[in-house]
Design a protein around this motif. Sequence first.
Motif, PDB file in Angstrom:
ATOM      1  N   SER A   1       0.823  -1.195   0.000  1.00 33.22           N
ATOM      2  CA  SER A   1       0.000   0.000   0.000  1.00 33.22           C
ATOM      3  C   SER A   1       0.868   1.260   0.000  1.00 33.22           C
ATOM      4  O   SER A   1       0.592   2.226  -0.724  1.00 33.22           O
ATOM      5  N   LEU A   2       1.933   1.250   0.792  1.00 33.60           N
ATOM      6  CA  LEU A   2       2.844   2.396   0.832  1.00 33.60           C
ATOM      7  C   LEU A   2       3.576   2.585  -0.491  1.00 33.60           C
ATOM      8  O   LEU A   2       3.809   3.717  -0.923  1.00 33.60           O
TER       9      LEU A   2
ATOM     10  N   LEU B   1       2.275   9.752  -5.266  1.00 37.79           N
ATOM     11  CA  LEU B   1       2.872  11.023  -4.841  1.00 37.79           C
ATOM     12  C   LEU B   1       4.023  11.452  -5.754  1.00 37.79           C
ATOM     13  O   LEU B   1       4.186  12.644  -6.038  1.00 37.79           O
ATOM     14  N   THR B   2       4.798  10.502  -6.225  1.00 35.83           N
ATOM     15  CA  THR B   2       5.901  10.817  -7.141  1.00 35.83           C
ATOM     16  C   THR B   2       5.355  11.415  -8.440  1.00 35.83           C
ATOM     17  O   THR B   2       5.895  12.410  -8.952  1.00 35.83           O
ATOM     18  N   LYS B   3       4.287  10.847  -8.977  1.00 37.44           N
ATOM     19  CA  LYS B   3       3.678  11.376 -10.203  1.00 37.44           C
ATOM     20  C   LYS B   3       3.155  12.793  -9.982  1.00 37.44           C
ATOM     21  O   LYS B   3       3.347  13.671 -10.828  1.00 37.44           O
ATOM     22  N   LYS B   4       2.517  13.025  -8.838  1.00 36.61           N
ATOM     23  CA  LYS B   4       2.010  14.372  -8.534  1.00 36.61           C
ATOM     24  C   LYS B   4       3.166  15.356  -8.395  1.00 36.61           C
ATOM     25  O   LYS B   4       3.095  16.484  -8.875  1.00 36.61           O
ATOM     26  N   TYR B   5       4.228  14.933  -7.760  1.00 29.19           N
ATOM     27  CA  TYR B   5       5.409  15.781  -7.573  1.00 29.19           C
ATOM     28  C   TYR B   5       6.025  16.143  -8.927  1.00 29.19           C
ATOM     29  O   TYR B   5       6.374  17.294  -9.182  1.00 29.19           O
ATOM     30  N   MET B   6       6.153  15.154  -9.798  1.00 30.12           N
ATOM     31  CA  MET B   6       6.726  15.393 -11.123  1.00 30.12           C
ATOM     32  C   MET B   6       5.841  16.359 -11.919  1.00 30.12           C
ATOM     33  O   MET B   6       6.336  17.234 -12.626  1.00 30.12           O
ATOM     34  N   THR B   7       4.537  16.216 -11.821  1.00 27.31           N
ATOM     35  CA  THR B   7       3.605  17.122 -12.500  1.00 27.31           C
ATOM     36  C   THR B   7       3.781  18.551 -11.984  1.00 27.31           C
ATOM     37  O   THR B   7       3.819  19.504 -12.770  1.00 27.31           O
ATOM     38  N   LEU B   8       3.914  18.709 -10.679  1.00 26.25           N
ATOM     39  CA  LEU B   8       4.133  20.038 -10.101  1.00 26.25           C
ATOM     40  C   LEU B   8       5.461  20.636 -10.544  1.00 26.25           C
ATOM     41  O   LEU B   8       5.549  21.824 -10.850  1.00 26.25           O
TER      42      LEU B   8
END
Length: 120
Positions: free
Chosen positions: A98-99, A106-113
């Motif tokens: 799960s982690l 979270l990594t994908k969201k960070y890369m998008t940002l």
Amino acid sequence: MQHVISQRINFLIDHYSDGNVSSFSRKLEGVNTQTLNRIFNRDLRNDKYPTPSTELLIAICSAFPEVNANWLLMGIGDPFLQPVMKDLKDNWKERYLSLLDEKEILTKKYMTLLEKVANP
């Protein structure tokens, strides 16, 4: 209605042998399947469920020392004195996976940002 101790024994059969009475009885010294099955069937002579014998209860506590005898006999406390290692391992694996999934999201969201900041 089944004797309450029989219901707790049934819980242990489900836990240790996936509900298989025969498999569970093989794990108990001096207890055969017929003896174990008897506590789950009404006695036709008096229409009552038999009370599990002292020998059966001792065999269960001997075969599974992690079973809480107070819980087995009186329903007091948790079924197990300490967590069963199999359950701990399974829960650990499930939490770890799960982690990992959460980390990927979270990594994908960070890369998008980062892309938005670098290319406004």
